[in-house]
Design a protein around this motif. Structure first.
Motif, PDB file in Angstrom:
ATOM      1  N   LYS A  17       0.834  -1.203   0.000  1.00  0.00           N
ATOM      2  CA  LYS A  17       0.000   0.000   0.000  1.00  0.00           C
ATOM      3  C   LYS A  17       0.870   1.255   0.000  1.00  0.00           C
ATOM      4  O   LYS A  17       1.808   1.369   0.773  1.00  0.00           O
ATOM      5  N   THR A  37      -6.763  -4.129   1.193  1.00  0.00           N
ATOM      6  CA  THR A  37      -6.134  -2.833   0.943  1.00  0.00           C
ATOM      7  C   THR A  37      -4.671  -2.970   0.509  1.00  0.00           C
ATOM      8  O   THR A  37      -3.933  -1.989   0.491  1.00  0.00           O
ATOM      9  N   ASN A  40      -3.703  -0.475  -2.300  1.00  0.00           N
ATOM     10  CA  ASN A  40      -4.219   0.898  -2.270  1.00  0.00           C
ATOM     11  C   ASN A  40      -3.102   1.885  -2.620  1.00  0.00           C
ATOM     12  O   ASN A  40      -1.976   1.738  -2.160  1.00  0.00           O
ATOM     13  N   GLU A  41      -3.427   2.864  -3.418  1.00  0.00           N
ATOM     14  CA  GLU A  41      -2.519   3.936  -3.818  1.00  0.00           C
ATOM     15  C   GLU A  41      -1.366   3.460  -4.705  1.00  0.00           C
ATOM     16  O   GLU A  41      -0.400   4.182  -4.912  1.00  0.00           O
ATOM     17  N   SER A  65      -8.527  -6.671  -5.261  1.00  0.00           N
ATOM     18  CA  SER A  65      -8.102  -5.390  -4.693  1.00  0.00           C
ATOM     19  C   SER A  65      -7.123  -4.635  -5.580  1.00  0.00           C
ATOM     20  O   SER A  65      -6.581  -3.617  -5.168  1.00  0.00           O
ATOM     21  N   PRO A  67      -5.642  -2.217  -8.648  1.00  0.00           N
ATOM     22  CA  PRO A  67      -6.112  -0.985  -9.282  1.00  0.00           C
ATOM     23  C   PRO A  67      -6.779  -1.273 -10.628  1.00  0.00           C
ATOM     24  O   PRO A  67      -6.440  -2.264 -11.292  1.00  0.00           O
TER      25      PRO A  67
END
Length: 76
Positions: A17, A37, A40-41, A65, A67
């Motif tokens: 993440k 997560t 994430n990012e 999960s 992107p």
């Protein structure tokens, strides 16, 4: 490009993440779950190389999960 290889069986504690430069990741067949997560990012993540089968990937917890637009390449 930044590459990363996951080596743990359950990727709850090894999330990447916030690795904004990450473009590829390799996940061995021995990994059976990913944290929701985990990616994430990681907006530059374009490719996941999974060493298992597509069927194994589809039933893996957390495999959704990634992107948007990220491609999964199953080797098995």
């Amino acid at each position: 490009n930044t590459n990363f290889i996951i080596a743990k069986r359950n990727c709850g504690g090894c999330q990447v993440k916030g690795c904004t430069a990450l473009s590829q990741i390799t996940i061995p067949e021995t990994v059976t779950s990913l944290e929701d997560t985990a990616f994430n990012e990681c907006n530059k993540l374009t490719t996941v190389n999974y060493e298992g089968t597509e069927e194994q990937w589809n039933i893996m917890s957390g495999s959704n999960s990634l992107p948007k637009g990220c491609k999964v390449v199953c080797k098995g």
